[in-house]
Motif scaffolding. Structure first.
Motif, PDB file in Angstrom:
ATOM      1  N   GLY A 107       0.647  -1.113   0.153  1.00 15.68           N
ATOM      2  CA  GLY A 107       0.138  -0.051  -0.044  1.00 15.68           C
ATOM      3  C   GLY A 107       0.846   1.199  -0.104  1.00 15.68           C
ATOM      4  O   GLY A 107       2.181   1.316  -0.238  1.00 15.68           O
ATOM      5  N   VAL A 108      -0.115   2.365  -0.016  1.00 19.14           N
ATOM      6  CA  VAL A 108       0.878   3.586   0.001  1.00 19.14           C
ATOM      7  C   VAL A 108       1.846   3.875   1.099  1.00 19.14           C
ATOM      8  O   VAL A 108       2.804   4.467   0.801  1.00 19.14           O
ATOM      9  N   PHE A 109       1.401   3.549   2.197  1.00 22.21           N
ATOM     10  CA  PHE A 109       2.170   3.535   3.439  1.00 22.21           C
ATOM     11  C   PHE A 109       3.375   2.368   3.717  1.00 22.21           C
ATOM     12  O   PHE A 109       3.739   2.302   4.799  1.00 22.21           O
ATOM     13  N   GLU A 110       3.318   1.444   2.635  1.00 20.02           N
ATOM     14  CA  GLU A 110       4.258   0.343   2.813  1.00 20.02           C
ATOM     15  C   GLU A 110       3.545  -0.693   3.846  1.00 20.02           C
ATOM     16  O   GLU A 110       4.162  -1.670   4.386  1.00 20.02           O
ATOM     17  N   GLU A 111       2.299  -0.590   4.017  1.00 19.83           N
ATOM     18  CA  GLU A 111       1.497  -1.680   4.783  1.00 19.83           C
ATOM     19  C   GLU A 111       0.848  -2.538   3.919  1.00 19.83           C
ATOM     20  O   GLU A 111       0.932  -2.505   2.650  1.00 19.83           O
ATOM     21  N   ALA A 112       0.374  -3.639   4.543  1.00 13.98           N
ATOM     22  CA  ALA A 112      -0.369  -4.570   3.584  1.00 13.98           C
ATOM     23  C   ALA A 112      -1.991  -4.388   3.674  1.00 13.98           C
ATOM     24  O   ALA A 112      -2.749  -4.300   4.589  1.00 13.98           O
ATOM     25  N   PRO A 113      -2.572  -3.852   2.471  1.00 19.68           N
ATOM     26  CA  PRO A 113      -3.662  -3.356   2.377  1.00 19.68           C
ATOM     27  C   PRO A 113      -5.089  -4.319   2.459  1.00 19.68           C
ATOM     28  O   PRO A 113      -5.525  -4.706   1.311  1.00 19.68           O
ATOM     29  N   LEU A 114      -5.169  -5.026   3.467  1.00 20.99           N
ATOM     30  CA  LEU A 114      -6.152  -6.011   3.662  1.00 20.99           C
ATOM     31  C   LEU A 114      -7.325  -5.660   2.883  1.00 20.99           C
ATOM     32  O   LEU A 114      -7.994  -6.555   2.318  1.00 20.99           O
ATOM     33  N   ASP A 115      -7.817  -4.427   3.140  1.00 20.36           N
ATOM     34  CA  ASP A 115      -9.105  -4.163   2.518  1.00 20.36           C
ATOM     35  C   ASP A 115      -9.342  -4.271   1.227  1.00 20.36           C
ATOM     36  O   ASP A 115     -10.284  -3.868   0.569  1.00 20.36           O
ATOM     37  N   GLN A 116      -8.071  -4.393   0.381  1.00 21.41           N
ATOM     38  CA  GLN A 116      -8.283  -4.244  -1.245  1.00 21.41           C
ATOM     39  C   GLN A 116      -7.994  -5.895  -1.425  1.00 21.41           C
ATOM     40  O   GLN A 116      -8.243  -5.927  -2.867  1.00 21.41           O
ATOM     41  N   ILE A 117      -7.796  -7.007  -0.969  1.00 20.57           N
ATOM     42  CA  ILE A 117      -7.783  -8.255  -1.324  1.00 20.57           C
ATOM     43  C   ILE A 117      -9.021  -8.809  -1.705  1.00 20.57           C
ATOM     44  O   ILE A 117     -10.050  -8.586  -1.196  1.00 20.57           O
ATOM     45  N   PRO A 118      -8.967  -9.457  -3.257  1.00 13.07           N
ATOM     46  CA  PRO A 118     -10.312  -9.822  -3.664  1.00 13.07           C
ATOM     47  C   PRO A 118     -10.614 -11.288  -2.999  1.00 13.07           C
ATOM     48  O   PRO A 118     -10.463 -12.461  -3.668  1.00 13.07           O
ATOM     49  N   TYR A 119     -11.017 -11.234  -1.874  1.00 11.13           N
ATOM     50  CA  TYR A 119     -11.365 -12.593  -1.122  1.00 11.13           C
ATOM     51  C   TYR A 119     -12.175 -13.544  -1.792  1.00 11.13           C
ATOM     52  O   TYR A 119     -12.197 -14.852  -1.547  1.00 11.13           O
ATOM     53  N   GLY A 120     -13.147 -12.898  -2.492  1.00 15.06           N
ATOM     54  CA  GLY A 120     -14.021 -13.858  -3.178  1.00 15.06           C
ATOM     55  C   GLY A 120     -13.555 -14.899  -4.243  1.00 15.06           C
ATOM     56  O   GLY A 120     -14.111 -15.938  -4.416  1.00 15.06           O
ATOM     57  N   VAL A 121     -12.279 -14.577  -4.672  1.00 21.45           N
ATOM     58  CA  VAL A 121     -11.626 -15.441  -5.598  1.00 21.45           C
ATOM     59  C   VAL A 121     -10.565 -16.093  -5.124  1.00 21.45           C
ATOM     60  O   VAL A 121      -9.593 -16.658  -5.692  1.00 21.45           O
TER      61      VAL A 121
END
Length: 720
Positions: A107-121
């Motif tokens: 992510g922008v802050f070098e974090e893991a952006p879990l809210d953008q993971i496509p969990y459905g697939v």
């Protein structure tokens, strides 16, 4: 090693032999090659998405439930907007690296952006504990989470519908086809709606995914996929705590929203990946992938303000913040894999380029004058009534532009790793990687703001790795050493040269040592893993008052410094056992003992030595127990128990707490008269446990966010 996939629900087999085969899970994350996890000299947990959904998966971070060595808290976002995930005692959001099909997703802050993971697939999540920087570079400080997407296995259509408490509705439809030419196609659409059990805790999400797997020749395969995601999420906030960490009575209770405006998080995102796999000969293979991403995000948030908190007046204080962001990223990853009788070599390079722009705005009573009260966007909320009491103050502003910035990040790296078969039972792993990073930040002048100027910086890091594994009579005994690192650039606002001085840049590094045992019975009915680890992290970034500003007011008031030292040690245990062909038991436990070796901070001119203290938010003990039982061919029952121990709430360790345990119950029904249909029932937090995630500053507790109440889910799935 813990696997949450229920073989009883995935396979309707009546033989223990077939059930045991489900426990043979291959991993590609820890070695970049397909390998049985039992043979990998590092601790790995495999989370099957189907099992996670059966247990009521709702947000990012739910995939870490039951993984030994990992605990998490949910912050003011309530769900996966601001998660605090701790890998083996790590105390920040930059402690691990997220991958999608092996491609770093930063992510922008070098974090893991879990809210953008496509969990459905997502088919499964491979969670690797221990640094993975030798193979994947920055961010893999304490571990990795690789989100493996579904592959085309054959022709199948699937429709599913889930409903539940608090307006939860989820619909999903997917189609897979394997054409006569060998081309595979996967299409998936997921709609997710949730009112939330707290005020402003709901969301609306849409995810569209398309994938094609195409053999070009006998030696070459191409895989391409495109994912589109959009979401509209409400943002909850915290409940104030008194000086001893006790919850204060607030208007509306634990479900209420205390704040200003209508906090939200709206996103639009697409990313596409093209991957080529080519076999040069029987021993040499090439793999290359290119991922492109574009995201647009509108945040409207309330941040807790400890300085404005005034319990004598029933005042809970926040700062209103809004940001309009755009980000574009291109990530290339290429590797060569060569295998001989004694060597298994993987070597390659990666390149990552990302640009982002943001307009940051603040709301509240603002001004460093007597008339404005020397405040930074203060919003005072009477927590007894829920009313904003300073809204009519003449210095109160709404969405005042404060920072207009553009940032460019560039990273590249080269690596090589060799697994050497020294004997039939002894294997050594040697690896090394070099990475370089650069950031250019530009802050355009904004009226009334000190954010202005350009700043650039660069740094580099070397990551060695060594492991020795012995295939002994009692199982796979191993010793592993690795170095993880992060570029340590930190959040964008710290690159504003008007407010922050940054005379140097240093990556933060972690040296990790691990001894472990992996063993299994011949039929794989029982699998056991034990690991003991020690980590030492150096050069953690911190902010201190800038000495140059004491005599020269034109100098930035803050200075970015390095040198803090942090250690963590612990023990992890996991066991998976097929009691019978119809019953399965999984147990995991961990003990984490982290400590600041050197941690000296300067808070508003006061030097505070926190060396020897335990970091906040790290649960020392966690336990997990799951049991699945196929009572009859048409019904399976399951139960999951989780325990998270106390953790430190304040940095000086004056206040601790936060312990909670949860019970989840569920059932799957397979009607014999309609074999294509499956019904699933789940009760999350079945005992309606009231629990909270606690937060604090240097010496005082600040706020808590409540964990979800009991929620019921029912779903129907139709495959044909």
């Amino acid at each position: 090693m813990l696997i949450l996939a229920s073989p009883l629900s995935v396979l309707a087999s009546d033989t223990a032999e077939n059930e045991s085969e489900k426990m043979e899970t291959m991993t590609v994350t820890a070695t970049r090659t397909e390998k049985n996890r039992q043979d990998v000299p590092v601790s790995i947990s495999v989370q099957e998405m189907e099992a996670l959904l059966e247990q009521g998966f709702t947000y990012g971070t739910d995939e870490f439930r039951g993984v030994p060595g990992i605990s998490f808290r949910r912050g003011e976002g309530g769900g996966d907007v601001f998660p605090f995930v701790s890998f083996r005692g790590s105390s920040g959001t930059d402690g691990y690296l997220a991958l999608i099909d092996g491609v770093p997703y930063v992510g922008v802050f070098e974090e893991a952006p879990l809210d953008q993971i496509p969990y459905g697939v997502v088919e499964r999540v491979e969670v690797v504990k221990g640094p993975g920087s030798t193979l994947y570079g920055r961010g893999a400080v304490y571990g990795l989470a690789n989100y493996i997407l579904r592959r085309v296995e054959g022709d199948e259509n699937k429709l599913s519908l889930t409903g539940g408490s608090n307006g939860y509705v989820k619909g999903q439809g997917s189609l897979t086809r394997r054409l006569d030419s060998g081309v595979g196609v996967l299409l998936d659409a997921t709609i997710d709606e949730y009112d939330g059990w707290r005020e402003r805790g709901g969301y609306s999400k849409l995810n569209l995914f398309g994938k094609i797997e195409m053999p070009i020749s006998d030696r070459t395969d191409i895989t391409a996929y495109l994912n589109y995601y959009e979401s509209d999420k409400g943002i909850t906030n915290g409940i104030p705590l008194d000086n001893e960490g006790n919850l204060l009575p607030v208007a509306g209770g634990r479900t209420a929203f205390l704040g200003f405006g209508t906090p939200k998080d709206d996103q639009q995102l697409w990313f596409g990946t093209l991957k080529i796999d080519h076999s040069l000969n029987a021993n040499l293979a090439l793999s290359a992938s290119l991922q492109l991403r574009h995201s647009e995000r509108d945040n409207n948030l309330n941040f807790y303000d400890a300085f404005g908190f005034a319990p004598d007046r029933n005042v809970y204080a926040v700062n209103g913040f809004r940001s309009e962001k755009e980000q574009d990223a291109a990530v290339f990853d290429g590797s060569l894999h060569w295998q001989s009788e004694r060597h298994n070599v993987v070597a390659g390079m990666s390149f990552d380029h990302a640009t982002s722009s943001a307009l940051d705005m603040w709301s509240g009573q603002h001004g460093f004058t007597a008339e404005c009260g020397f405040n930074f966007f203060l919003i005072e909320v009477d927590y007894a009534t829920g009313q904003v009491i300073n809204r009519d103050h003449p210095c109160f502003v709404v969405d005042l532009p404060f920072s207009d910035n553009e940032v460019e990040n560039t990273a590249w790296g080269i690596f090589v790793q060799d697994e050497i078969s020294l004997t039939n039972t002894l294997t050594a792993t040697l690896g090394i990687r070099y990475d370089a990073f650069k950031r250019d930040a530009e802050f355009d002048p904004v009226a009334g703001s000190s954010a202005s100027g350009d700043l650039s910086g660069d740094t580099d890091a070397i990551s060695p790795r060594f492991a020795l594994a012995w295939d002994s009579a009692i199982g796979n005994l191993y010793f592993s050493y690795g170095r993880g690192f992060n570029s340590n650039f930190g959040p964008i606002f710290e690159w504003n040269p008007a407010n922050y001085a940054r005379p140097e840049n240093k990556p933060t590094t972690i040296d990790s040592y691990e001894i472990g045992l992996k063993t299994a019975t011949e039929d794989n009915r029982l699998q056991l893993e034990v690991a003991i680890f020690q980590t030492v992290q150096k050069d953690r970034r911190s902010t201190i008052p800038n000495p140059a500003a004491e005599d020269d007011f034109s100098q930035p008031s803050n200075l970015i410094s390095y040198g803090q030292r942090y250690e963590s040690r612990g023990f992890e245990f996991s066991l998976a056992y097929l009691l019978t062909q119809d019953a399965r038991l999984a147990v995991s436990a961990s003990y984490i003992d982290p400590e600041w070796d050197e941690y000296i901070i300067n808070s508003w001119g006061t030097v505070i030595d926190l060396s020897g203290t335990t970091p906040v938010g790290v649960a020392q003990n966690t336990y997990y127990l799951s049991y699945d039982h196929r009572l009859a061919p048409w019904i399976e029952l399951r139960a999951v128990y989780e325990y998270y121990g106390d953790y430190q709430i304040t940095q000086d360790n004056r206040v601790d707490g936060g312990q909670y345990d949860l019970l989840t119950l569920g059932a799957s029904i397979y009607p014999v008269w309609w074999p294509d249909i499956t019904f699933k029932l789940t009760a999350l937090n079945a005992l309606d446990e009231e629990y909270y995630f606690y937060f604090g500053d240097q010496t005082a507790p600040t706020y808590a966010t409540p964990g979800p109440e009991r929620e019921l889910r029912a779903s129907v799935e139709y495959k044909w």
